[in-house]
Design a protein around this motif. Sequence first.
Motif, short mmCIF file in Angstrom:
data_model
loop_
_atom_site.label_atom_id
_atom_site.label_comp_id
_atom_site.label_asym_id
_atom_site.label_seq_id
_atom_site.Cartn_x
_atom_site.Cartn_y
_atom_site.Cartn_z
N TYR A 1 24.86 13.09 24.24
CA TYR A 1 25.41 14.26 24.80
C TYR A 1 26.68 14.23 25.30
N ARG B 1 14.90 14.82 25.72
CA ARG B 1 16.30 14.91 25.51
C ARG B 1 17.02 13.57 25.06
N GLU C 1 21.52 21.53 24.50
CA GLU C 1 23.08 20.65 24.12
C GLU C 1 23.17 20.34 22.72
N TRP C 2 22.34 20.32 21.95
CA TRP C 2 22.38 20.11 20.42
C TRP C 2 23.38 21.16 19.59
N LEU D 1 26.94 20.98 20.91
CA LEU D 1 27.75 20.03 20.50
C LEU D 1 28.21 20.39 19.17
N ARG E 1 25.17 12.36 16.36
CA ARG E 1 25.21 14.02 16.58
C ARG E 1 25.31 14.74 15.29
N GLU F 1 24.71 24.86 29.78
CA GLU F 1 24.72 23.55 30.49
C GLU F 1 24.05 23.75 31.94
N LEU G 1 29.70 16.84 26.07
CA LEU G 1 29.47 17.97 26.77
C LEU G 1 30.13 17.81 28.22
N LEU H 1 24.39 15.68 32.53
CA LEU H 1 23.76 16.21 31.28
C LEU H 1 23.70 14.93 30.36
N ALA H 2 24.65 14.06 30.30
CA ALA H 2 25.08 13.07 29.40
C ALA H 2 24.76 11.81 30.10
N PRO I 1 19.94 12.22 26.06
CA PRO I 1 21.35 12.27 26.80
C PRO I 1 22.33 11.09 26.48
#
Lengths: 271, 271
Positions: free
Chosen positions: B265, B260, A151-152, A155, A128, B151, B268, A268-269, B262
């Motif tokens: 992430y 992406r 998202e980046w 973070l 990250r 988000e 988040l 999302l993750a 993920p």
Amino acid sequence: MTRVAAVQLAPVLGDLPGNLERAADAVASAARDGARLVVLPELATSGYVFASVEEARDLALPADDPRLAALARAAGEAVVVVGFAEAAADGRLHNSAALLDASGVRAVYRKAHLWDREKLVFAPGDARPPVVETPVGRVGVMVCFDLEFPEWPRLAALAGADVLAVPTNWPRAAAHAEGQASEVVIAAATARLNRMAVVCADRTGAERGVDWTEGTLIVDADGRLQGRVGPGAGTAWADLDLAASRDKRQTALSDLLGDRRPELYGPLAGR
Amino acid sequence: MTRVAAVQLAPVLGDLPGNLERAADAVASAARDGARLVVLPELATSGYVFASVEEARDLALPADDPRLAALARAAGEAVVVVGFAEAAADGRLHNSAALLDASGVRAVYRKAHLWDREKLVFAPGDARPPVVETPVGRVGVMVCFDLEFPEWPRLAALAGADVLAVPTNWPRAAAHAEGQASEVVIAAATARLNRMAVVCADRTGAERGVDWTEGTLIVDADGRLQGRVGPGAGTAWADLDLAASRDKRQTALSDLLGDRRPELYGPLAGR
């Protein structure tokens, strides 16, 4: 207030020593003019439009190369963020950015979201964005296309970044002719949504037929454009209140991070 | 192409029957003029600046209230998204939006990110934005401040939304005097980052001293502003290629969702 400079310059593809010299000159000049944070473009030491992996490899530096640390010395007391082609110990190449200060290389970030043909040359990073405590505040680092994945920067904001330093090479798109470049809109929204200043250093100088947005900009934590360069080489300047980034409240009852609903953000993750 | 209308109107605080009639008139008019998707403001049936919970309760409707379904009938073949104060079966109040079509109420969304004093009146929703398959495509629904949490639109895009319908009440901020309202910048960036059209219906008409941005807008999947209203009541129009939202590629090698990361992430989401 913290004086911030974002330098729009024209690296010469293939001229590693010349690019390092140009970067050092730019950093030294900005520091002389009072900059405490100086951001340079993506791949500022190598150029961008590689014809082959071999060409990129010849222009890559290991993160501990003394020539990178020399940029820090040129900066005096300023913090510098600069993009470079990184030769990793495992033989892979990364599209990286280094955060430097008087003590040398403080952090190296490897671009995680590679754009287009970068995928043919570089390996994506697996970490990250770093957020580094520096004399000017907490500086987050990412590179160009990373900023198009909301998202980046989120973070980085969650990790406490006061300001996001984003070396970029924004190829000029036809759509830009119609108004504000989409990258500018994205940078402004990113700052406003995260209440975090955003500094993007773009490049100039056509390279193998590719032109650039020349969109170098500085946005404050309220999402207001505070510095631009326009076409050609130059430096964007702004005096930013970076402490403002630490108060995410919009009203007494609203907080841009505190009002998040992470318990609902699961999709999302993860894999 | 899909004809889309976003209606900027002035509900009258406390006049539930009158507001329902004004909403039905607006929807019927837009449908007559060819709209296939019509978006109305947040809390269009009640007004916004409540003096008390009791006042809001008196203006709230259960989601299965026939007066809501009547709006669908007024719309003919068009899909309608409208904000309303919802009286839930458990006695709580929600700041909700209903998606209606000729068959009646297809989905009800409860605002998950409540802004400022809304927290004193409404309970936050606990579900992600719905994405509803309709005759015009897949329509995602959220409300106003939700859009300031990147988000949330991202979740709608990942769930396949072609267009995001966002009933809003944007109180006018002093910063707006300086240029484009930040809400407009955010909506444009949201569309561009997710390659998903965004339709925001704002309100007009000062209410208990609160003025509004009057920022009703339609943005296409490339992030281009296609329709605005400006000050006062009116309707923004655009003909959108909603199928374009299903192709997230920027280049042959770049994809705004496919690129992406993920697996990186994690912070988040979750508690």
